[in-house]
Design a protein around this motif. Sequence first.
Motif, PDB file in Angstrom:
ATOM      1  N   ARG A  92     -49.350 -29.240  80.009  1.00 42.15           N
ATOM      2  CA  ARG A  92     -48.561 -28.252  80.715  1.00 42.15           C
ATOM      3  C   ARG A  92     -47.334 -28.903  81.367  1.00 42.15           C
ATOM      4  O   ARG A  92     -46.230 -28.370  81.316  1.00 42.15           O
ATOM      5  CB  ARG A  92     -49.433 -27.570  81.779  1.00 42.15           C
ATOM      6  CG  ARG A  92     -48.782 -26.341  82.359  1.00 42.15           C
ATOM      7  CD  ARG A  92     -49.780 -25.560  83.213  1.00 42.15           C
ATOM      8  NE  ARG A  92     -49.103 -24.414  83.773  1.00 42.15           N
ATOM      9  CZ  ARG A  92     -49.610 -23.197  83.843  1.00 42.15           C
ATOM     10  NH1 ARG A  92     -50.806 -22.956  83.377  1.00 42.15           N
ATOM     11  NH2 ARG A  92     -48.925 -22.216  84.368  1.00 42.15           N
ATOM     12  N   ARG A  93     -47.550 -30.073  81.953  1.00 42.89           N
ATOM     13  CA  ARG A  93     -46.423 -30.813  82.548  1.00 42.89           C
ATOM     14  C   ARG A  93     -45.398 -31.196  81.495  1.00 42.89           C
ATOM     15  O   ARG A  93     -44.201 -31.104  81.729  1.00 42.89           O
ATOM     16  CB  ARG A  93     -46.931 -32.075  83.252  1.00 42.89           C
ATOM     17  CG  ARG A  93     -47.362 -31.836  84.701  1.00 42.89           C
ATOM     18  CD  ARG A  93     -47.458 -33.126  85.489  1.00 42.89           C
ATOM     19  NE  ARG A  93     -48.464 -34.032  84.949  1.00 42.89           N
ATOM     20  CZ  ARG A  93     -49.765 -33.969  85.261  1.00 42.89           C
ATOM     21  NH1 ARG A  93     -50.213 -33.041  86.084  1.00 42.89           N
ATOM     22  NH2 ARG A  93     -50.626 -34.817  84.747  1.00 42.89           N
ATOM     23  N   GLU A  94     -45.896 -31.634  80.348  1.00 40.86           N
ATOM     24  CA  GLU A  94     -44.986 -32.035  79.264  1.00 40.86           C
ATOM     25  C   GLU A  94     -44.143 -30.838  78.808  1.00 40.86           C
ATOM     26  O   GLU A  94     -42.940 -30.958  78.588  1.00 40.86           O
ATOM     27  CB  GLU A  94     -45.787 -32.601  78.090  1.00 40.86           C
ATOM     28  CG  GLU A  94     -44.898 -33.172  76.989  1.00 40.86           C
ATOM     29  CD  GLU A  94     -45.670 -33.519  75.713  1.00 40.86           C
ATOM     30  OE1 GLU A  94     -45.012 -33.824  74.707  1.00 40.86           O
ATOM     31  OE2 GLU A  94     -46.915 -33.460  75.729  1.00 40.86           O
ATOM     32  N   ILE A  95     -44.804 -29.694  78.714  1.00 39.22           N
ATOM     33  CA  ILE A  95     -44.113 -28.476  78.285  1.00 39.22           C
ATOM     34  C   ILE A  95     -43.043 -28.083  79.308  1.00 39.22           C
ATOM     35  O   ILE A  95     -41.900 -27.793  78.954  1.00 39.22           O
ATOM     36  CB  ILE A  95     -45.135 -27.336  78.073  1.00 39.22           C
ATOM     37  CG1 ILE A  95     -45.929 -27.598  76.789  1.00 39.22           C
ATOM     38  CG2 ILE A  95     -44.459 -25.979  78.039  1.00 39.22           C
ATOM     39  CD1 ILE A  95     -47.193 -26.778  76.665  1.00 39.22           C
ATOM     40  N   MET A  96     -43.413 -28.114  80.577  1.00 39.86           N
ATOM     41  CA  MET A  96     -42.450 -27.702  81.599  1.00 39.86           C
ATOM     42  C   MET A  96     -41.314 -28.717  81.732  1.00 39.86           C
ATOM     43  O   MET A  96     -40.161 -28.338  81.943  1.00 39.86           O
ATOM     44  CB  MET A  96     -43.149 -27.473  82.941  1.00 39.86           C
ATOM     45  CG  MET A  96     -44.116 -26.280  82.938  1.00 39.86           C
ATOM     46  SD  MET A  96     -43.477 -24.743  82.216  1.00 39.86           S
ATOM     47  CE  MET A  96     -42.256 -24.298  83.461  1.00 39.86           C
ATOM     48  N   SER A  97     -41.630 -30.005  81.591  1.00 42.85           N
ATOM     49  CA  SER A  97     -40.570 -31.006  81.732  1.00 42.85           C
ATOM     50  C   SER A  97     -39.637 -30.988  80.522  1.00 42.85           C
ATOM     51  O   SER A  97     -38.509 -31.478  80.592  1.00 42.85           O
ATOM     52  CB  SER A  97     -41.157 -32.399  81.960  1.00 42.85           C
ATOM     53  OG  SER A  97     -41.768 -32.860  80.786  1.00 42.85           O
ATOM     54  N   ALA A  98     -40.089 -30.423  79.417  1.00 37.55           N
ATOM     55  CA  ALA A  98     -39.220 -30.282  78.250  1.00 37.55           C
ATOM     56  C   ALA A  98     -38.115 -29.261  78.512  1.00 37.55           C
ATOM     57  O   ALA A  98     -37.107 -29.234  77.804  1.00 37.55           O
ATOM     58  CB  ALA A  98     -40.036 -29.868  77.019  1.00 37.55           C
TER      59      ALA A  98
END
Length: 128
Positions: A92-98
């Motif tokens: 989820r963090r990876e998705i949002m930081s993208a």
Amino acid sequence: MANELILIVEDNDKNMKLARDILQVKGYRTIEAESAEAGLPLAAAQKPDLVLMDIQLPGMNGIEALKELRASPETSAIPVLAFTASVMPQDRREIMSAGFDGFVSKPINLKEFIASIATTLGKPGGAA
Ligand code: MN
């Protein structure tokens, strides 16, 4: 309200049908692509008000597709929601930081799904 154009990029037939049906019942117009490779030119040509982007896609994945959308002046301002079954905090963090504008989880929670779409369309930079 509604009538905004939403591009759904999703390779799973059932998820595509469910998302389409809900959005259309709510008065949105929808266009569809089963891959990022098909969705990117559609976004550039149709300039949807919002893109609902699956992450796990055949070929280019949703995160790569988001980067392509952001890199093109024609599509850089279109809000993009990640549409994914991935609920692991790290994913989820990876998705949002993208750089996604938000996150809609699968399986679809009807209230949450509708609220996320409406909120994202109402944001500055989204369709007014
Ligand atoms: Mn998928």
